[in-house]
Design a protein around this motif. Structure first.
Motif, PDB file in Angstrom:
ATOM      1  N   PHE A  76      29.133  28.728  70.816  1.00 33.92           N
ATOM      2  CA  PHE A  76      30.322  27.870  70.956  1.00 33.92           C
ATOM      3  C   PHE A  76      31.586  28.604  70.483  1.00 33.92           C
ATOM      4  CE2 PHE A  76      27.622  24.531  72.125  1.00 33.92           C
ATOM      5  CZ  PHE A  76      28.373  23.400  72.467  1.00 33.92           C
ATOM      6  N   HIS A  77      31.436  29.382  69.408  1.00 34.30           N
ATOM      7  CA  HIS A  77      32.577  30.147  68.894  1.00 34.30           C
ATOM      8  C   HIS A  77      33.016  31.190  69.929  1.00 34.30           C
ATOM      9  CE1 HIS A  77      35.180  32.056  65.916  1.00 34.30           C
ATOM     10  NE2 HIS A  77      34.674  33.222  66.311  1.00 34.30           N
ATOM     11  N   ALA A  78      32.045  31.900  70.514  1.00 32.39           N
ATOM     12  CA  ALA A  78      32.356  32.921  71.525  1.00 32.39           C
ATOM     13  C   ALA A  78      32.976  32.284  72.770  1.00 32.39           C
ATOM     14  CB  ALA A  78      31.081  33.679  71.897  1.00 32.39           C
ATOM     15  N   LYS A  79      32.464  31.116  73.136  1.00 33.72           N
ATOM     16  CA  LYS A  79      32.997  30.393  74.301  1.00 33.72           C
ATOM     17  C   LYS A  79      34.501  30.147  74.130  1.00 33.72           C
ATOM     18  CE  LYS A  79      32.962  25.597  75.661  1.00 33.72           C
ATOM     19  NZ  LYS A  79      32.346  24.295  75.424  1.00 33.72           N
ATOM     20  N   LYS A  80      34.899  29.712  72.928  1.00 33.45           N
ATOM     21  CA  LYS A  80      36.324  29.454  72.671  1.00 33.45           C
ATOM     22  C   LYS A  80      37.120  30.749  72.697  1.00 33.45           C
ATOM     23  CE  LYS A  80      35.833  25.148  70.144  1.00 33.45           C
ATOM     24  NZ  LYS A  80      35.179  24.655  68.950  1.00 33.45           N
ATOM     25  N   ALA A  81      36.553  31.816  72.144  1.00 30.06           N
ATOM     26  CA  ALA A  81      37.262  33.099  72.086  1.00 30.06           C
ATOM     27  C   ALA A  81      37.431  33.715  73.476  1.00 30.06           C
ATOM     28  CB  ALA A  81      36.498  34.060  71.177  1.00 30.06           C
ATOM     29  N   LEU A  82      36.447  33.549  74.340  1.00 32.41           N
ATOM     30  CA  LEU A  82      36.512  34.149  75.684  1.00 32.41           C
ATOM     31  C   LEU A  82      37.409  33.362  76.634  1.00 32.41           C
ATOM     32  CD1 LEU A  82      32.746  35.086  76.071  1.00 32.41           C
ATOM     33  CD2 LEU A  82      34.648  36.718  76.069  1.00 32.41           C
ATOM     34  N   ARG A  83      37.498  32.070  76.400  1.00 32.64           N
ATOM     35  CA  ARG A  83      38.300  31.162  77.237  1.00 32.64           C
ATOM     36  C   ARG A  83      38.059  31.431  78.727  1.00 32.64           C
ATOM     37  NH1 ARG A  83      41.731  32.031  72.847  1.00 32.64           N
ATOM     38  NH2 ARG A  83      42.151  30.125  71.683  1.00 32.64           N
ATOM     39  N   ALA A  98      38.611  34.162  80.466  1.00 32.61           N
ATOM     40  CA  ALA A  98      38.225  35.529  80.843  1.00 32.61           C
ATOM     41  C   ALA A  98      36.764  35.566  81.293  1.00 32.61           C
ATOM     42  CB  ALA A  98      38.441  36.475  79.668  1.00 32.61           C
ATOM     43  N   VAL A  99      35.907  34.924  80.538  1.00 34.88           N
ATOM     44  CA  VAL A  99      34.485  34.772  80.890  1.00 34.88           C
ATOM     45  C   VAL A  99      34.106  33.335  80.540  1.00 34.88           C
ATOM     46  CG1 VAL A  99      32.119  35.541  80.516  1.00 34.88           C
ATOM     47  CG2 VAL A  99      33.987  37.200  80.395  1.00 34.88           C
ATOM     48  N   PRO A 100      34.130  32.431  81.514  1.00 34.41           N
ATOM     49  CA  PRO A 100      33.769  31.035  81.217  1.00 34.41           C
ATOM     50  C   PRO A 100      32.321  30.931  80.732  1.00 34.41           C
ATOM     51  CG  PRO A 100      34.876  31.203  83.350  1.00 34.41           C
ATOM     52  CD  PRO A 100      34.560  32.601  82.911  1.00 34.41           C
ATOM     53  N   VAL A 101      32.138  30.212  79.623  1.00 31.29           N
ATOM     54  CA  VAL A 101      30.805  29.993  79.046  1.00 31.29           C
ATOM     55  C   VAL A 101      30.634  28.497  78.832  1.00 31.29           C
ATOM     56  CG1 VAL A 101      29.312  30.398  77.044  1.00 31.29           C
ATOM     57  CG2 VAL A 101      30.798  32.234  77.874  1.00 31.29           C
ATOM     58  N   VAL A 102      29.460  27.977  79.145  1.00 30.78           N
ATOM     59  CA  VAL A 102      29.173  26.572  78.869  1.00 30.78           C
ATOM     60  C   VAL A 102      27.777  26.472  78.264  1.00 30.78           C
ATOM     61  CG1 VAL A 102      28.172  26.021  81.142  1.00 30.78           C
ATOM     62  CG2 VAL A 102      29.283  24.222  79.820  1.00 30.78           C
ATOM     63  N   PHE A 103      27.615  25.539  77.332  1.00 33.48           N
ATOM     64  CA  PHE A 103      26.300  25.264  76.738  1.00 33.48           C
ATOM     65  C   PHE A 103      25.969  23.809  77.047  1.00 33.48           C
ATOM     66  CE2 PHE A 103      23.218  26.978  73.599  1.00 33.48           C
ATOM     67  CZ  PHE A 103      22.399  25.883  73.519  1.00 33.48           C
ATOM     68  N   LEU A 104      24.941  23.617  77.883  1.00 33.33           N
ATOM     69  CA  LEU A 104      24.564  22.263  78.308  1.00 33.33           C
ATOM     70  C   LEU A 104      23.597  21.654  77.290  1.00 33.33           C
ATOM     71  CD1 LEU A 104      24.033  22.954  82.116  1.00 33.33           C
ATOM     72  CD2 LEU A 104      26.103  22.161  80.960  1.00 33.33           C
ATOM     73  N   ASP A 105      23.903  20.451  76.827  1.00 33.80           N
ATOM     74  CA  ASP A 105      23.059  19.840  75.802  1.00 33.80           C
ATOM     75  C   ASP A 105      21.825  19.173  76.400  1.00 33.80           C
ATOM     76  OD1 ASP A 105      24.019  17.531  76.967  1.00 33.80           O
ATOM     77  OD2 ASP A 105      24.913  16.709  75.147  1.00 33.80           O
ATOM     78  N   ASP A 106      20.896  18.849  75.502  1.00 38.23           N
ATOM     79  CA  ASP A 106      19.676  18.115  75.825  1.00 38.23           C
ATOM     80  C   ASP A 106      18.848  18.765  76.936  1.00 38.23           C
ATOM     81  OD1 ASP A 106      18.156  16.099  74.793  1.00 38.23           O
ATOM     82  OD2 ASP A 106      18.691  14.672  76.349  1.00 38.23           O
ATOM     83  N   TYR A 107      18.529  20.019  76.710  1.00 40.43           N
ATOM     84  CA  TYR A 107      17.687  20.804  77.619  1.00 40.43           C
ATOM     85  C   TYR A 107      16.355  20.094  77.837  1.00 40.43           C
ATOM     86  CZ  TYR A 107      15.215  25.134  79.080  1.00 40.43           C
ATOM     87  OH  TYR A 107      14.493  26.097  79.751  1.00 40.43           O
ATOM     88  N   ASN A 108      15.977  19.889  79.095  1.00 40.55           N
ATOM     89  CA  ASN A 108      14.692  19.267  79.423  1.00 40.55           C
ATOM     90  C   ASN A 108      14.168  19.845  80.733  1.00 40.55           C
ATOM     91  OD1 ASN A 108      16.208  18.039  81.434  1.00 40.55           O
ATOM     92  ND2 ASN A 108      16.278  16.042  80.431  1.00 40.55           N
ATOM     93  N   LEU A 109      13.071  19.287  81.250  1.00 40.67           N
ATOM     94  CA  LEU A 109      12.460  19.844  82.465  1.00 40.67           C
ATOM     95  C   LEU A 109      13.423  19.818  83.643  1.00 40.67           C
ATOM     96  CD1 LEU A 109       8.850  18.327  82.374  1.00 40.67           C
ATOM     97  CD2 LEU A 109       9.548  20.616  81.744  1.00 40.67           C
ATOM     98  N   ASP A 110      14.126  18.714  83.822  1.00 42.60           N
ATOM     99  CA  ASP A 110      15.026  18.582  84.962  1.00 42.60           C
ATOM    100  C   ASP A 110      16.154  19.604  84.888  1.00 42.60           C
ATOM    101  OD1 ASP A 110      16.069  17.158  87.339  1.00 42.60           O
ATOM    102  OD2 ASP A 110      17.689  16.571  85.985  1.00 42.60           O
ATOM    103  N   LEU A 111      16.772  19.709  83.721  1.00 45.68           N
ATOM    104  CA  LEU A 111      17.867  20.664  83.548  1.00 45.68           C
ATOM    105  C   LEU A 111      17.352  22.099  83.674  1.00 45.68           C
ATOM    106  CD1 LEU A 111      20.849  21.103  82.935  1.00 45.68           C
ATOM    107  CD2 LEU A 111      20.305  20.966  80.491  1.00 45.68           C
ATOM    108  N   GLY A 112      16.174  22.353  83.118  1.00 47.09           N
ATOM    109  CA  GLY A 112      15.580  23.687  83.248  1.00 47.09           C
ATOM    110  C   GLY A 112      15.389  24.077  84.698  1.00 47.09           C
ATOM    111  N   GLY A 113      14.933  23.139  85.520  1.00 56.44           N
ATOM    112  CA  GLY A 113      14.744  23.413  86.944  1.00 56.44           C
ATOM    113  C   GLY A 113      16.052  23.715  87.646  1.00 56.44           C
ATOM    114  N   LYS A 114      17.099  22.999  87.278  1.00 58.57           N
ATOM    115  CA  LYS A 114      18.409  23.231  87.912  1.00 58.57           C
ATOM    116  C   LYS A 114      18.978  24.602  87.533  1.00 58.57           C
ATOM    117  CE  LYS A 114      19.796  18.353  88.255  1.00 58.57           C
ATOM    118  NZ  LYS A 114      19.706  18.244  89.708  1.00 58.57           N
ATOM    119  N   ILE A 115      18.812  24.996  86.263  1.00 60.91           N
ATOM    120  CA  ILE A 115      19.380  26.274  85.830  1.00 60.91           C
ATOM    121  C   ILE A 115      18.587  27.449  86.408  1.00 60.91           C
ATOM    122  CG2 ILE A 115      20.047  27.705  83.861  1.00 60.91           C
ATOM    123  CD1 ILE A 115      20.320  25.183  82.198  1.00 60.91           C
TER     124      ILE A 115
END
Length: 570
Positions: free
Chosen positions: A419-426, A428-445
């Motif tokens: 999260f800290h790196a995400k703010k620092a990169l803004r 330049a390199v978009p970063v996102v951390f998706l919460d509540d990882y589960n089977l459905d989200l795992g399949g999408k990623i």
């Protein structure tokens, strides 16, 4: 059903689905967790909090009339089971029985044994493993499974089933204590798979706990019988013999459930060739083979790729090997299927976070349990270098997901650092951390990114299956040469490696984070991004080889067939 926490639970489900596809006469046993793993909440700074997941058992499972019981501290603990049937591609069903101690006749402390996944202390965990191992065997008998030929233990958590089998053999012979002939009979029935080199995966309990759970069982083993005394020494990892279990407890001995399973199995395996080697170093006294893990192809192939395979490789669900003909798929249709999966993932990002990621930008995915050795933040080691790569080689964005175990402070710190790196990169390199990882989200990623990133610390990645899921969807990997990737990696053909192969005597040297981060950056900047943006046809070739070489092999259909020939029918 939130009755799993991560890779091993998902692997168990994929194994059972494959067994159903192959019409294998198998039955599975697990514990019922009324409070499942947890719902993950992330604050603005990435701090994780957990909320228990409650679910209605009756909505998913059917209660069986059969009952069994175990005795804990001289208390009778009644057990019931709930059935779920996994239906295979030809309609064959494999039943899974979930053991449940939440019955009115049980004491509150016992009712809670099937309450929470990873709940309570280590004594609570031992009691859970009594329910799983001993209660599981008794429940199978109560359900009418009287002619089982193999008992497959995944990790040491189920190892106490061997004690019930030993008891049954002694009882048949009219004895109250275990002798060497009982050990040999039980050993011929048991198969053991060790899944991790990480110490937390190998349960150890003070012998005092065992004598507390089973008072009055000091004479369970006939320690005048040399092979039986030797078994106890191995399981306790002790130098000396003990006259009885009570004396072992008094002297502070420790029960090692991995050693119990190793000592009472006719076949033992690790979950990748490299992991087999690592396991033989950890347990040099044991003969350990290797069967590399897989994933269930029909489950982890995204809808657009399922439709593509149905059109051109109609037998792929029944015969995963036929995916090797993916090299003949029209490249433009592979790309179209990939874009549909990518749009679906980016829409999920937008709905979860409000962020609009660029569908034309190269997208890197990393979704694993957040824990130290998986090094989710290795790519973030040098933010200036990342900005430079994005500026010179082409824009890219990173999508993360993963839960940290509630007690894993280091894993939680990793999420905060991302999260800290995400703010620092803004931007330049978009970063996102998706919460509540589960089977459905795992399949999408795993299906929606352009590159799967995997950065474990060698040799702690026993297998890893997320990259296999990605491969089924034409997503190549950039990974450390550990676990399954040692076998699936062909440089520039199925993906790319980070660093050098460490399958040598020098492989025990500590990981060099700086050198491995530099290797990662070099591949990204000079090989992968130029390929994606300037030679799309060649990048598509890597995508198709990922399916044809890795998707066709690293699946649970092949894995279960290997278990049948190597372990179950030996």
């Amino acid at each position: 059903m939130p009755s799993y926490s991560g890779g091993l639970g998902v692997l168990a489900g994929d194994t059972i689905r494959a067994a159903a596809d192959l019409r294998l006469p198998m039955v599975a046993v697990s514990l019922l967790y009324r409070k499942g793993y947890f719902t993950q909440r992330l604050a603005e700074d990435g701090s994780q909090t957990e909320e228990p997941v409650e679910w209605r058992v009756e909505d998913f499972l059917t209660e069986e009339p059969a009952r069994a019981s175990v005795t804990i501290e001289n208390r009778r603990v009644e057990l019931r089971s709930w059935r779920y049937s996994a239906k295979g591609v030809r309609g064959f069903e494999v039943p899974i029985y979930f053991l449940d101690a939440d019955l009115p006749d049980n004491a509150d402390v016992d009712r809670n044994l099937t309450g929470a996944l990873y709940g309570g202390d280590s004594y609570y965990r031992l009691c859970q493993e009594v329910v799983l191992g001993i209660g599981g065997v008794r429940m199978l008998v109560a359900l009418g499974y009287n002619d089982l030929t193999r008992y497959h233990m995944n990790e040491g958590h189920a190892a106490l089933l061997s004690l019930q089998l030993l008891y049954d053999e002694a009882k048949k012979a009219g004895r109250a204590s275990i002798r060497s002939e009982d050990i040999e009979k039980v050993r011929s029935k048991c198969v053991f798979t060790t899944h991790t080199p990480v110490p937390a995966g190998h349960d150890r309990f003070p012998m005092e706990y065992l004598t507390r759970v089973f008072p009055g069982q000091a004479e369970f083993l006939d320690l005048k019988d040399a092979p039986t005394a030797d078994l106890l020494k191995r399981v306790l990892q002790a130098e000396q013999n003990f006259p009885d279990l009570q004396e072992a407890a008094r002297r502070g001995a420790t029960l090692n459930l991995t050693q119990l399973a190793l000592s009472l199995s006719t076949y033992v395996n690790g979950v990748a060739k490299q992991h087999g080697e690592t396991s033989r170093q950890m347990f040099p006294e044991a003969a350990i083979e290797a069967i590399t893990n897989g994933v269930h192809a029909g489950t982890w192939t995204s809808p657009p790729f399922q439709q593509l395979f149905d059109r051109y490789i109609p037998s792929w669900r029944e015969d995963n090997y036929s995916l090797r003909s993916a090299l003949g798929l029209p490249a433009e249709e592979v790309w179209a299927a990939h874009l549909i999966a990518k749009f679906d993932l980016l829409e999920t990002v937008r709905k979860k976070t409000g962020l609009k990621f660029d569908s034309e930008a190269f997208t890197i995915g990393f979704a694993r349990r957040a824990t130290g050795y998986k090094r989710a933040d290795l790519i973030l080691a040098d933010l200036d270098r990342l900005r430079e790569i994005a500026k010179n080689a082409g824009h890219f964005q990173i999508i993360y997901a993963g839960k940290a175990h509630p007690n894993d402070g280091g894993g939680k710190d990793i999420i905060r650092r991302i999260f800290h790196a995400k703010k620092a990169l803004r931007k330049a390199v978009p970063v996102v951390f998706l919460d509540d990882y589960n089977l459905d989200l795992g399949g999408k990623i795993t299906s929606g990114v352009d590159l799967w990133l995997n950065t474990p610390q060698f040799p702690l990645e026993a297998s890893g299956t997320s990259g296999m899921k990605a491969a089924l969807n034409g997503v190549p990997s950039l990974s450390i040469l550990d676990g399954w990737w040692v076998e699936g990696h062909i440089e520039g053909v199925t993906g790319w490696c980070i660093g050098e192969s460490r399958r040598t005597a020098a492989g025990n040297t500590p990981a060099d984070n700086t050198a491995e981060a530099e290797s990662l950056y070099g591949k990204l900047e000079s090989v992968i991004l130029p390929l994606y943006y300037s030679d799309r046809a060649k990048f598509l070739g890597v995508m198709q080889h990922s399916i044809a070489i890795n998707g066709s092999f690293f699946n649970t259909q092949r894995m279960v067939q290997q278990y049948i020939t190597d372990a179950y029918l030996r």
